[in-house]
Structure formats: structure tokens, C-alpha cells
Motif scaffolding. Structure first.
Motif, mmCIF file in Angstrom:
data_model
loop_
_atom_site.group_PDB
_atom_site.id
_atom_site.type_symbol
_atom_site.label_atom_id
_atom_site.label_comp_id
_atom_site.label_asym_id
_atom_site.label_seq_id
_atom_site.Cartn_x
_atom_site.Cartn_y
_atom_site.Cartn_z
ATOM 1 N N UNK A 154 0.823 -1.214 0.000
ATOM 2 C CA UNK A 154 0.000 0.000 0.000
ATOM 3 C C UNK A 154 0.857 1.265 0.000
ATOM 4 N N UNK A 155 1.951 1.240 0.769
ATOM 5 C CA UNK A 155 2.848 2.404 0.786
ATOM 6 C C UNK A 155 3.367 2.672 -0.624
ATOM 7 N N UNK A 156 3.749 1.593 -1.318
ATOM 8 C CA UNK A 156 4.296 1.742 -2.668
ATOM 9 C C UNK A 156 3.236 2.319 -3.621
ATOM 10 N N UNK A 157 2.029 1.773 -3.555
ATOM 11 C CA UNK A 157 0.968 2.244 -4.450
ATOM 12 C C UNK A 157 0.582 3.689 -4.151
ATOM 13 N N UNK A 158 0.410 3.990 -2.857
ATOM 14 C CA UNK A 158 -0.095 5.321 -2.488
ATOM 15 C C UNK A 158 0.947 6.401 -2.757
ATOM 16 N N UNK A 159 2.223 6.072 -2.562
ATOM 17 C CA UNK A 159 3.247 7.111 -2.748
ATOM 18 C C UNK A 159 3.445 7.419 -4.230
ATOM 19 N N UNK A 160 3.000 6.516 -5.104
ATOM 20 C CA UNK A 160 3.196 6.736 -6.545
ATOM 21 C C UNK A 160 1.975 7.357 -7.218
ATOM 22 N N UNK A 161 0.891 7.536 -6.485
ATOM 23 C CA UNK A 161 -0.368 7.930 -7.132
ATOM 24 C C UNK A 161 -1.228 8.712 -6.135
ATOM 25 N N UNK A 162 -1.215 10.060 -6.296
ATOM 26 C CA UNK A 162 -1.936 10.922 -5.352
ATOM 27 C C UNK A 162 -3.444 10.684 -5.373
ATOM 28 N N UNK A 164 -5.017 7.890 -6.115
ATOM 29 C CA UNK A 164 -5.280 6.647 -5.377
ATOM 30 C C UNK A 164 -5.127 6.884 -3.876
ATOM 31 N N UNK A 165 -4.096 7.631 -3.491
ATOM 32 C CA UNK A 165 -3.861 7.894 -2.065
ATOM 33 C C UNK A 165 -5.073 8.575 -1.437
ATOM 34 N N UNK A 166 -5.663 9.545 -2.155
ATOM 35 C CA UNK A 166 -6.852 10.226 -1.617
ATOM 36 C C UNK A 166 -8.023 9.258 -1.501
ATOM 37 N N UNK A 167 -8.186 8.450 -2.537
ATOM 38 C CA UNK A 167 -9.288 7.491 -2.507
ATOM 39 C C UNK A 167 -9.110 6.502 -1.359
ATOM 40 N N UNK A 230 -0.855 6.947 9.261
ATOM 41 C CA UNK A 230 0.340 7.793 9.116
ATOM 42 C C UNK A 230 1.492 6.989 8.519
ATOM 43 N N UNK A 231 1.693 5.793 9.029
ATOM 44 C CA UNK A 231 2.781 4.953 8.507
ATOM 45 C C UNK A 231 2.568 4.638 7.029
ATOM 46 N N UNK A 232 1.290 4.600 6.622
ATOM 47 C CA UNK A 232 0.972 4.343 5.209
ATOM 48 C C UNK A 232 1.085 5.604 4.360
ATOM 49 N N UNK A 233 1.250 6.755 5.016
ATOM 50 C CA UNK A 233 1.249 8.012 4.271
ATOM 51 C C UNK A 233 -0.150 8.420 3.833
ATOM 52 N N UNK A 234 -1.166 7.945 4.557
ATOM 53 C CA UNK A 234 -2.554 8.286 4.216
ATOM 54 C C UNK A 234 -3.156 9.122 5.342
ATOM 55 N N UNK A 235 -4.025 10.050 4.983
ATOM 56 C CA UNK A 235 -4.699 10.867 5.987
ATOM 57 C C UNK A 235 -5.780 10.031 6.669
#
Lengths: 236, 236
Positions: A154-162, A164-167, A230-235
Motif C-alpha cells: 500500500x505504501x508503494x501504491x499510495x506514494x506513486x499515485x496521489x 489513489x492515495x486520496x481514494x 500515518x505509517x501508510x502516508x494516508x490521511x
């Protein structure tokens, strides 16, 4: 020997039962996302995570039913059969990444719930339960245990795609809401878990006024969830 | 250390790769039927079977890539990525018992295929491969390994319901047909596996005329399948 050691106090059986049941569910969520993973390495990683969830489940069952196998596991989990159906239905998704996050959030809340309640178990039972529940797995992401690989995917996917990260951030809020509703429902339906929550609050220094124990637990689980996101870089 | 021991002969890497890939597929089939199992004991049993399939896969990968983890496993399985897609599509079913039988038949043929080819591997590699492939698991149904629980579930269902038993017998014939087509396709596409088949036929005393090695293998796998269906009480 009966499958479950008859000297096991009812709250300990209940905690082992719900913990074993949520590990079995965690196994299923990880395995299902392994089956439809986008590449072989991810498929392999999530399968290994699923295996670790089941190993922990076996260790938990072994605490109160050493060597007893399937009948003991089924007996311990029996009171919670179907407990996750509503959560599962309300968080159904066809999106692979959302499915992985559902596992991480749902399994994460379940593990925090069980760890917190274990603080309310005294004596040898409590000590051994906490040992199994705290040692989530080997490796650098030890605390994440079975979900370590899912987290790094998930960290890899979310950090590469804003986008997707918001979703995923939005989806995480929905899943945690349903998970916390489930926790509240479990406490309403299982007096042993409710009493363990009160004992845990006392053991952890929470000065509980009447009726505030559930709110304390939900606040605690929410805080752990926020750290996880937070560890995932997601709000959160 | 490179992930896969560079002294590994190409046919050994290929056999470990396809064996590891089919164990991962077996894990997925068992885990999926655990998730939608009709009762908790069956759910638990099939999850444990899935865990054993993955343990065997780990033992196989460890033979040529000790301690190397996910990248080595993915590298070994890589040449076979997607190999099961057509089999899987052509044997898709929404029926739970048919899904369990698909796993038992498909995984069974895959294991017999790998065991047979291992007879064609000489030296220490051959000896160690046969050890891992023959020791399927612990317990009374050792030879069935990961599928022991799935087999006993099917025996119980089929012996209680003649109509279901007939339907499963028919379904088993369809699944084995697709599995044997897949074996033939694998030999066509992977020269290392074809050469191992010839070496195995020679080692097992088959006096092969030109072109008959594949027929020998298919006949051998069919005979094993018939024995498996007999143990289930189903007509092959």
C-alpha cells in the motif's frame, strides 16, 4: 483431555475466541488478495502474510487448548461465528487496493482491540496472551506481523499515485468506522469482553466514570488507527 | 548470495518453479474455499490445508534458494506465470463442493506430475526433491498432504448425497481433462520439463519408443487420478 482446558476463565476463552476468529478472517482477506494480486511477488508476499495470521491463530488456540486442533479452535470461535458478516458486507469492494487496505485496517483494529483487552487479564493467562499478541511476527516490521507485506504494497501504491492515495484515505475512514461499530457491537453482545475492557481500562490507568469505558476503548483504537494510516502516508 | 543457487541445473530450477507455482495455486484454491466454507470447522480445516501447501512451497524453494524469500520464489515461478489461467477459466464454478474438488483434482495432478518428474533428477538434487515431494504432510492421510481436509470434506458430502456424488464424478472428469491438457501444454512449452519426463520414464523402467513419453506420463497421471477418485468414492 477435553479440547479446551476447563480451568480457562470465561473471559480468557472469549478473548482467545475473538482473537482466533479475527486472525482467521485476516488469513482469508490476505489470501483472497493474494489470489488476485497483480504480480507474482505480491501474490507470494500476501500468501506468506496470510500464513503468519494463521500461525498466530494457532498459537492463540494453543494457549488454552494445547495440541487440540480443529475442534478446539471451532469451539473457541463458535460464539463469534458470523460476527464479521455485517462488517464484511458493508466494506465489500471490487477494487484490489481497497481490498488490501480493508484487511490492514480491519485486522489492525482487531489486533489492537485484542491487545488492549489482554491488559485486563491477570496472572499467567494474561502474561502468555500478551506474549502471543505482542509478538506479531519476525523482521523489521515486526509489530505489523501478518500485515507487513500488505502495508508495504500500500505504501508503494499510495506514494506513486496521489489520486489513489486520496481514494484510499477516504476508504480507510469508512472501513475504520465500520470496524469500530463492530467493536461496540461485540461489547454489547459479549459480557466477558465488556468486563475485560473495564479491567483493562483500570490496569492501564484510565479513571473510568460510568459508561465511559467503551468511549475510552474506541478513542484508543482510533489513535492506533491514525498512527497506522500515518505509517501508510494516508490521511486518517 | 544470488537468490537462486547458480549451480542449480536448469531442469531442477524448472521443476522447483512449476512445483512451487502449483503449490501457491493450491494454497489459493484451498484458502478461497475456506473463506466461503459452510461451517467454522470446515473453514478452519481448509485454512490449515492451505497453510501446508504454502509450507511445502517454501520447502521446495528452499532447496535451491536457501533463506532467499520472496524474490527467489518469484524468480523460480516466473517462467510459469499465467500457466494456470486457462485451466482456471475453463474450470470456474460457483458451486462450493465443485470448487473443493477442483482443488483436490488439480492440485493432485500437479503433485503427481512433479513427483513423477522428480524421478528423472539425479544426484543430491533428485534425492532432496523427492524427499520434499513425497512427504506430503503429517497425520494419517500423509500422502494427501495439504488436501487431506478437503478430501475428507468431499467424502462426507458425497457419501451422504448420491445426486451430488454423480455430479461431482462428472465434474472430476472435466477437471482432470483440463489438468491433463495443461500438463501436455507445459511439456510443449518447457523443454526442461520435457527432458525430465524422458529421464523419468527411463528411470522408472518405461521402454519409450519415440513420441510415447507424453502418453506414458498422461496414462500414469490418469491412473493416479483414478485411485484418488476411488478414495473419494467417486467414479473416475
Amino acid at each position: 483431555m477435553p479440547p479446551v482446558d476447563p480451568s480457562t476463565p470465561a473471559p480468557v476463552s472469549a478473548l482467545v475466541g475473538i482473537a482466533a476468529y479475527t486472525e482467521l478472517a485476516g488469513f482469508g482477506l490476505l489470501a483472497a488478495r493474494s489470489v488476485d494480486a497483480p504480480d507474482l511477488a505480491t501474490r507470494q508476499s500476501l500468501a506468506l502474510g496470510a500464513e503468519r495470521a494463521l500461525s498466530r491463530q494457532q498459537a492463540l488456540v494453543g494457549l488454552v487448548a494445547p495440541g487440540a486442533g480443529v475442534p478446539a479452535a471451532a469451539a473457541l470461535m463458535g460464539p463469534f461465528e458470523g460476527a464479521l458478516v455485517e462488517f464484511d458486507t458493508r466494506t465489500r469492494t471490487d477494487d484490489w487496493a481497497e481490498g488490501v487496505l480493508k484487511g490492514v485496517v480491519g485486522h489492525g483494529v482487531a489486533q489492537d482491540f485484542c491487545r488492549t483487552l489482554a491488559a485486563g487479564v491477570g496472572g499467567q493467562h494474561g502474561k502468555r496472551l500478551r506474549e502471543v499478541l505482542e509478538v506479531a511476527g519476525a523482521g523489521p516490521a515486526a509489530r505489523d506481523g501478518a500485515d507487513a507485506e500488505a502495508l508495504s504494497v500500500l505504501v508503494r501504491l499510495a506514494s506513486a499515485d496521489d489520486v489513489l492515495a486520496s481514494r484510499l484515505a477516504l476508504w480507510g475512514r469508512r472501513v475504520v468506522g465500520e470496524a469500530l461499530n463492530l467493536v461496540t457491537a461485540l461489547l454489547e453482545q459479549h459480557a466477558e469482553l465488556e468486563s475485560l475492557t473495564a479491567a483493562s481500562a483500570a490496569a492501564l490507568g484510565h479513571d473510568a466514570a460510568d459508561g465511559s469505558v467503551r468511549s475510552w476503548l474506541v478513542a484508543r483504537l482510533t489513535a492506533e488507527h491514525t498512527r497506522r494510516m500515518d505509517r501508510l502516508g494516508l490521511a486518517a
